[in-house]
Enzyme design. Structure first.
Site, short mmCIF file in Angstrom:
data_model
loop_
_atom_site.label_atom_id
_atom_site.label_comp_id
_atom_site.label_asym_id
_atom_site.label_seq_id
_atom_site.Cartn_x
_atom_site.Cartn_y
_atom_site.Cartn_z
N LYS A 126 -25.66 -21.18 5.66
CA LYS A 126 -26.17 -22.49 5.24
C LYS A 126 -27.05 -23.05 6.35
O LYS A 126 -26.59 -23.22 7.48
CB LYS A 126 -25.00 -23.42 4.95
CG LYS A 126 -25.44 -24.84 4.60
CD LYS A 126 -24.29 -25.69 4.12
CE LYS A 126 -24.72 -27.12 3.91
NZ LYS A 126 -23.62 -27.96 3.43
N ARG B 239 -27.71 -35.86 -0.57
CA ARG B 239 -27.06 -36.88 0.29
C ARG B 239 -27.19 -38.26 -0.35
O ARG B 239 -26.28 -39.08 -0.23
CB ARG B 239 -27.64 -36.83 1.70
CG ARG B 239 -27.26 -35.54 2.43
CD ARG B 239 -27.80 -35.47 3.86
NE ARG B 239 -27.66 -34.10 4.38
CZ ARG B 239 -28.25 -33.66 5.48
NH1 ARG B 239 -29.02 -34.46 6.20
NH2 ARG B 239 -28.08 -32.41 5.88
N LYS C 34 -27.57 -32.07 11.45
CA LYS C 34 -26.43 -31.16 11.35
C LYS C 34 -26.71 -29.83 12.06
O LYS C 34 -26.10 -28.81 11.75
CB LYS C 34 -26.09 -30.95 9.87
CG LYS C 34 -25.71 -32.24 9.13
CD LYS C 34 -25.10 -31.99 7.76
CE LYS C 34 -24.61 -33.28 7.13
NZ LYS C 34 -23.94 -33.06 5.82
N LYS D 96 -27.95 -20.70 1.40
CA LYS D 96 -28.35 -22.05 1.01
C LYS D 96 -29.29 -22.62 2.05
O LYS D 96 -28.97 -22.53 3.24
CB LYS D 96 -27.08 -22.90 0.90
CG LYS D 96 -27.31 -24.35 0.55
CD LYS D 96 -25.98 -25.05 0.50
CE LYS D 96 -26.25 -26.53 0.32
NZ LYS D 96 -25.07 -27.33 0.52
N SER E 115 -30.71 -29.55 -4.10
CA SER E 115 -31.25 -30.78 -4.70
C SER E 115 -32.75 -30.95 -4.46
O SER E 115 -33.48 -31.36 -5.37
CB SER E 115 -30.49 -31.98 -4.13
OG SER E 115 -30.55 -31.99 -2.71
N TYR F 196 -28.91 -27.04 -10.54
CA TYR F 196 -28.84 -28.23 -11.39
C TYR F 196 -29.54 -27.97 -12.72
O TYR F 196 -29.42 -28.75 -13.64
CB TYR F 196 -29.47 -29.42 -10.65
CG TYR F 196 -28.78 -29.71 -9.34
CD1 TYR F 196 -27.59 -30.42 -9.31
CD2 TYR F 196 -29.27 -29.19 -8.12
CE1 TYR F 196 -26.91 -30.65 -8.12
CE2 TYR F 196 -28.61 -29.41 -6.93
CZ TYR F 196 -27.43 -30.13 -6.92
OH TYR F 196 -26.75 -30.34 -5.75
C1 PBG Z 1 -22.45 -30.98 2.61
C2 PBG Z 1 -23.26 -30.43 1.48
C3 PBG Z 1 -24.63 -30.58 1.32
C4 PBG Z 1 -24.96 -29.96 0.12
C5 PBG Z 1 -23.80 -29.47 -0.43
N1 PBG Z 1 -22.74 -29.76 0.43
C6 PBG Z 1 -25.63 -31.28 2.13
C7 PBG Z 1 -25.55 -31.23 3.60
O1 PBG Z 1 -25.20 -30.21 4.20
O2 PBG Z 1 -25.88 -32.25 4.18
C8 PBG Z 1 -26.35 -29.91 -0.42
C9 PBG Z 1 -26.54 -29.53 -1.85
C10 PBG Z 1 -27.88 -29.89 -2.37
O3 PBG Z 1 -28.78 -30.33 -1.64
O4 PBG Z 1 -28.04 -29.75 -3.59
N2 PBG Z 1 -21.20 -30.44 2.81
#
Ligand code: PBG
Length: 323
Positions: free
Chosen positions: A193, A203, A216, A247, A273, A312
């Site tokens: 990730k 978010r 992060k 991801k 997203s 989605y």
């Molecule tokens: C955080 C988390 C995130 C997503 C899923 N779980 C965002 C992040 O790491 O800040 C993102 C999923 C998306 O953008 O569709 N645990």
């Protein structure tokens, strides 16, 4: 001799006959946003996606199941008042997310339901781990994540989805789950990730952007790395993951391909997203054909070697695949 590959493209029947990769509804996973109260709320940066209360979500899942989408990943939208520094709410008995998991599995026993394990939906700091003096603590976070995983297993979830990127969490969770007697819970690890700009709309959707200080990057991966992704996948598999995830999706197809070809393990991509938002925004402006681009982007994951995709777009894609 003249080679004429166009011969195989001359009719729809021939093109279908030589098609190499296929999208299947059974391999799409739909992320869902659960509210703690009845109702439906639009998410401005994710046109067409709603946050829903439990009853509304049940109705939505029913429609999705009828279209052939059978896999769901559930995310909670936790009210600010229930957040604290240690994400205590994530494993308390009367937690609306855990209760929803039980109810959804009762209502839809044949679906596969995946949870989210990370502190950010419940943390007043908005980070995926415990924050102390600006540092995201690894081992102290894992103790909390273990409790969260056990609570979700008790609620009846099929697949645990650790999205937090702390080190050693898969081994710790697997051990905790086995010890508690939850031997059949699958773990789909968010193994590779990346610290990505594509997560913005998510978010907003779960209300985690407000409090978030900094980024992060001390726990999520650097977009400049690829060998590291293989090491993380290998580690998570050794620690007890059943499936792994890359991801975001489209910008990391090389990683998907390397992971699948190196390990041959069930490999998923999360079309996140921001990817969804970009396609929807351009489609709404009439700049691209939304349906075509959606299917093309989903097919790219199959070509790269992914088994399935979190998207989605799952219900729309399923409807098109149904004809
Ligand atoms: C955080 C988390 C995130 C997503 C899923 N779980 C965002 C992040 O790491 O800040 C993102 C999923 C998306 O953008 O569709 N645990």
């Amino acid at each position: 001799m003249l080679r004429r590959p166009r011969r195989n493209r001359k009719s729809a029947a021939l093109r279908a006959m030589v098609q190499e990769h296929f999208l299947h509804k059974s391999q799409l996973i739909l992320p869902l946003f659960l509210l703690d109260r009845p109702g439906r709320q639009a998410i401005e940066s994710m046109p067409g996606v709603l946050r829903m209360g439990l009853e509304e979500l049940k109705a939505h899942m029913q429609v999705c199941m009828e279209a052939g989408v059978t896999n769901f990943a559930l995310f909670p939208v936790v009210p600010e008042g229930l957040k604290d520094a240690t994400a205590t709410y994530s494993y308390v008995q009367d937690n609306f997310y855990l209760q929803a998991i039980s109810q959804l599995k009762k209502e839809f026993p044949t679906c596969s339901l995946m949870s989210d394990v990370a502190m950010d939906p419940y943390s007043s700091d908005g980070h995926d781990g415990l924050v102390q003096d600006g540092e995201i603590l690894n081992d102290a976070s894992i103790e909390i994540l273990e409790k969260m995983a056990i609570a979700q297993a008790q609620a009846g979830v099929d697949i645990i989805g650790p999205s937090d990127m702390m080190d050693g969490r898969i081994g710790a969770m697997r051990h905790a789950l086995e010890t508690a007697g939850h031997r059949n819970i699958s773990i789909l690890s968010y193994s590779a990730k990346y610290a990505s700009g594509y997560y913005g709309p998510f978010r907003d959707a779960v209300g985690a952007s407000g409090a978030l200080q900094g980024d992060k990057k001390t726990y999520q991966m650097d977009p400049g790395n690829s060998d590291e992704a293989l090491r993380l996948v290998e580690r998570d598999l050794q620690e007890g993951a059943d499936m792994v995830m890359v991801k975001p999706g489209i910008a990391y197809l090389d990683i998907c391909h390397r992971v699948k070809s190196t390990f041959g393990t069930p490999t998923f991509a999360y079309q996140v997203s921001g990817e969804y938002a970009m396609i929807q925004a351009a489609a709404q402006n009439g700049w691209i054909d939304g349906e075509k681009v959606m299917l093309e982007s989903l097919m790219a994951f199959k070509r790269a070697g992914c088994d399935g995709v979190l998207s989605y777009f799952a219900p729309q894609a399923a409807r098109i695949l149904n004809g």
